[in-house]
Design a protein around this motif. Structure first.
Motif, PDB file in Angstrom:
ATOM      1  N   HIS A 123       0.824  -1.122   0.078  1.00  0.00           N
ATOM      2  CA  HIS A 123      -0.134   0.076   0.046  1.00  0.00           C
ATOM      3  C   HIS A 123       1.024   1.247   0.055  1.00  0.00           C
ATOM      4  CE1 HIS A 123       0.542   1.115   4.305  1.00  0.00           C
ATOM      5  NE2 HIS A 123       1.008  -0.418   4.359  1.00  0.00           N
ATOM      6  N   GLY A 124       0.166   2.395  -0.187  1.00  0.00           N
ATOM      7  CA  GLY A 124       0.863   3.613  -0.043  1.00  0.00           C
ATOM      8  C   GLY A 124       1.917   3.714  -1.649  1.00  0.00           C
ATOM      9  N   GLY A 125       2.883   4.854  -1.486  1.00  0.00           N
ATOM     10  CA  GLY A 125       3.635   5.085  -2.280  1.00  0.00           C
ATOM     11  C   GLY A 125       2.795   5.656  -3.721  1.00  0.00           C
ATOM     12  N   SER A 126       3.481   5.114  -4.834  1.00  0.00           N
ATOM     13  CA  SER A 126       2.963   5.589  -6.327  1.00  0.00           C
ATOM     14  C   SER A 126       2.632   4.225  -6.802  1.00  0.00           C
ATOM     15  CB  SER A 126       4.039   6.079  -7.125  1.00  0.00           C
ATOM     16  OG  SER A 126       5.052   5.219  -7.444  1.00  0.00           O
ATOM     17  N   ARG A 127       1.735   4.261  -7.831  1.00  0.00           N
ATOM     18  CA  ARG A 127       1.290   3.246  -8.645  1.00  0.00           C
ATOM     19  C   ARG A 127       2.530   2.219  -9.237  1.00  0.00           C
ATOM     20  NH1 ARG A 127      -3.514   3.691 -12.604  1.00  0.00           N
ATOM     21  NH2 ARG A 127      -4.379   4.327 -10.475  1.00  0.00           N
ATOM     22  N   LEU A 128       3.645   3.005  -9.584  1.00  0.00           N
ATOM     23  CA  LEU A 128       4.804   2.059  -9.955  1.00  0.00           C
ATOM     24  C   LEU A 128       5.424   1.449  -8.842  1.00  0.00           C
ATOM     25  CD1 LEU A 128       6.831   1.109 -12.075  1.00  0.00           C
ATOM     26  CD2 LEU A 128       8.060   3.414 -11.872  1.00  0.00           C
ATOM     27  N   THR A 129       5.806   2.140  -7.528  1.00  0.00           N
ATOM     28  CA  THR A 129       6.558   1.488  -6.646  1.00  0.00           C
ATOM     29  C   THR A 129       5.628   0.416  -6.142  1.00  0.00           C
ATOM     30  OG1 THR A 129       5.644   3.217  -5.259  1.00  0.00           O
ATOM     31  CG2 THR A 129       7.891   3.486  -6.162  1.00  0.00           C
ATOM     32  N   ARG A 130       4.175   0.523  -5.888  1.00  0.00           N
ATOM     33  CA  ARG A 130       3.486  -0.495  -5.550  1.00  0.00           C
ATOM     34  C   ARG A 130       3.778  -1.753  -6.405  1.00  0.00           C
ATOM     35  NH1 ARG A 130      -0.177   3.872  -4.743  1.00  0.00           N
ATOM     36  NH2 ARG A 130      -1.325   3.299  -6.419  1.00  0.00           N
ATOM     37  N   THR A 131       3.352  -1.619  -7.771  1.00  0.00           N
ATOM     38  CA  THR A 131       3.669  -2.792  -8.619  1.00  0.00           C
ATOM     39  C   THR A 131       4.883  -3.318  -8.624  1.00  0.00           C
ATOM     40  OG1 THR A 131       2.254  -1.718 -10.148  1.00  0.00           O
ATOM     41  CG2 THR A 131       3.746  -3.488 -11.045  1.00  0.00           C
ATOM     42  N   LEU A 132       6.142  -2.453  -8.543  1.00  0.00           N
ATOM     43  CA  LEU A 132       7.483  -3.215  -8.402  1.00  0.00           C
ATOM     44  C   LEU A 132       7.515  -4.032  -6.987  1.00  0.00           C
ATOM     45  CD1 LEU A 132       9.609  -0.261  -9.654  1.00  0.00           C
ATOM     46  CD2 LEU A 132       9.149  -2.159 -10.642  1.00  0.00           C
ATOM     47  N   LEU A 133       7.181  -3.800  -5.898  1.00  0.00           N
ATOM     48  CA  LEU A 133       7.158  -4.434  -4.792  1.00  0.00           C
ATOM     49  C   LEU A 133       6.087  -5.573  -4.937  1.00  0.00           C
ATOM     50  CD1 LEU A 133       6.921  -1.570  -1.966  1.00  0.00           C
ATOM     51  CD2 LEU A 133       8.960  -3.176  -2.232  1.00  0.00           C
ATOM     52  N   ALA A 134       4.750  -5.404  -5.490  1.00  0.00           N
ATOM     53  CA  ALA A 134       4.193  -6.601  -5.496  1.00  0.00           C
ATOM     54  C   ALA A 134       4.979  -7.850  -6.322  1.00  0.00           C
ATOM     55  CB  ALA A 134       2.841  -6.373  -6.212  1.00  0.00           C
TER      56      ALA A 134
END
Length: 510
Positions: free
Chosen positions: A446-457
């Motif tokens: 959760h949180g962050g930006s759409r890109l950073t969320r995707t990279l962590l997922a």
């Protein structure tokens, strides 16, 4: 009015032509340090959708594409012996040398003065009313005025190199091959009946393992990296039927995304790559420079006052540039991680993942409904129901679908907060990898930006081997389905039920 355009690339030539054609009394001179027939690189790509404004200003580019260019409709993705085609793209390419020759002649025809093999600096141009710095990504004029123009640069982790080849690609083609040293990928497209552009990207570790770091890239332009040429000819021999690669100042580099706080100072203005760059996987630098030329020429026609014209130019052109750069960042990130996608995703999912790196599946379906339908069919063959309705089970967690309320996950998840920027990802990645050792059912990002969320997922599901839930209250059903179909996430969560430590607005948008 006396106008000096420093740089005789497509953007500078087009700007000079437009200004002179609009005002024959203007004295317009283009200064280019190279010879008229010198060019580095091979081809230039335009999408049909982006040509309208350029054509409206002057038909020279579209006429050149019609007479000398190569047109296609579909993009092809190749990997692991399979090929996937997605149509509705509408693109054309032309040899850069041909385009420059056409633009040079058009400039001469309207009365522009072209001075080749002439290198100038601001001190040489004090008698001009306007100086246009169209001198490329390594602009000397921009750097001289860095204190007021505030240039910024981000260097990508991936490595790339440009070649040509005598192999004829049918259209824009992406070829992915795993060799002994790692995964390498090609952007290939035809630029004439006899030559195609052949751009190769790889990650830094693969590049080093292959021993391709030996060439001295600091030497003056001209020599090419012949060791890399031989290596890549062998790696991609089957894909290009044994055709040779062609060199033209071919050497490895890391893409630099450039932004500039201000595009002008006094009577000096930046144009094209001197002001901004965007990764070549989504934005043609030539196209962006020519659009800048259209906007600057229009502003100069509308305003007698130079500072007012330059302010109007930036106001008109910057939003489009920033939109392209915003789309380019997820695409560039894809190229920095494509090795993991190649090794972990099924070919059908890899192709969909690639083609939705900057747009949703719904938007892709408007271009080629059959391609997206085939992707859904492949999902159905593996999972049964439609993506949003596919049941999910991991450990003790069982859910009836993939778009869930985070309250239904609760403390069975490892909650990881994404940072706003990629530069802060290492700490979040460390938290993720230490946390999954406890065996959570899912990792909820959760949180962050759409890109950073995707990279962590993706790090969770593709590297750590733990299913990933992306929390985002602002996604549409189309965007949720895209995350699932592409393999970027296993679940998408909404916060309507409320979870301790996770607010209603944790989803955000990039």
């Amino acid at each position: 009015m006396r106008i000096a355009c420093v740089g005789g690339g497509p953007g500078g030539l087009f700007l000079a032509t437009l200004v002179k054609a609009s005002d024959p009394s203007a004295e317009v001179t283009v200064f280019e340090r190279n010879r008229a027939d010198d060019t580095f690189g091979f081809g230039v790509v335009f999408s049909d959708a982006t040509l309208a404004a350029i054509h409206a200003a002057d038909p020279v580019v579209r006429d050149a594409l019609t007479q000398y260019g190569v047109h296609w409709d579909a993009i092809e993705v190749r990997l692991k012996g399979e090929r996937f085609r997605c149509g509705g793209m509408g693109m054309a390419a032309i040899a850069r040398k041909t385009l420059l020759a056409v633009l040079q002649q058009r400039a001469i025809d309207v009365g522009v003065t072209l001075r080749f093999e002439t290198e100038v600096d601001l001190d040489d141009l004090t008698g001009y009313d306007l100086v246009v710095a169209a001198d490329g990504a390594n602009s000397r004029i921009r750097e001289r005025l860095a204190g007021v123009l505030e240039p910024m640069v981000e260097t990508a982790a991936a490595k790339f190199i440009w070649f040509g080849t005598t192999y004829h690609f049918d259209g824009l083609t992406f070829v992915h091959e795993r060799g002994d040293d790692g995964v390498f990928a090609v952007h290939g497209y035809p630029i004439s009946p006899d030559v195609s552009t052949f751009i190769v990207e790889t990650d830094r570790d693969s590049w080093l393992r292959a021993g391709l770091d030996e060439f001295d890239v600091s030497q003056p332009p001209g020599p090419s990296d012949l060791k890399t040429k031989v290596y890549l000819e062998k790696l991609f021999a089957e894909q290009i039927d044994g055709h040779p690669l062609l060199v033209n100042n071919s050497r490895w580099g890391s893409f630099r995304t450039r932004r500039t706080g201000r595009w002008s100072h006094g009577n000096v203005v930046l144009l094209g790559d001197a002001a901004h760059t965007a990764h070549f996987s989504v934005g043609s630098g030539t196209k962006m420079a020519m659009e800048d030329a259209v906007a600057l020429a229009a502003a100069l026609t509308s305003y007698d006052d130079i500072p007012a014209a330059l302010a109007a130019y930036e106001e008109a052109a910057r939003p489009s540039v920033e939109k392209i750069q915003g789309s380019a960042r997820p695409s560039l990130s894809w190229w920095e991680h494509f090795g993991r996608y190649h090794d972990t995703l099924e070919p059908w999912q890899f192709a969909f993942h690639f083609l939705t790196r900057s747009i949703s599946g719904g938007k892709l379906a408007r271009r080629d409904p059959a391609f997206v339908a085939a992707t859904r069919t492949a999902w159905h063959a593996e999972n049964g129901p439609a993506p949003l309705d596919t049941p999910f089970r991991s450990g003790a967690l069982s859910l009836p679908g993939r778009w869930v309320d985070v309250a239904d996950v609760g403390d069975r998840a490892l909650w990881v907060e994404a940072p706003p920027d990629e530069q802060d990802l290492p700490a979040a990645l460390a938290s993720l990898h230490s946390g999954v050792l406890a065996g959570p059912a899912v990792v909820a990002v959760h949180g962050g930006s759409r890109l950073t969320r995707t990279l962590l997922a993706e790090e969770s599901r593709l590297v750590a081997g733990t299913p990933a839930l992306v929390v985002d209250d602002e996604l549409t059903p189309d965007e949720v389905e895209t995350l699932l179909l592409s393999g970027r996430a296993d679940l998408v969560g909404r916060t309507s039920g409320g979870v301790t430590g996770v607010s209603r607005n944790v989803g955000g948008s990039a």
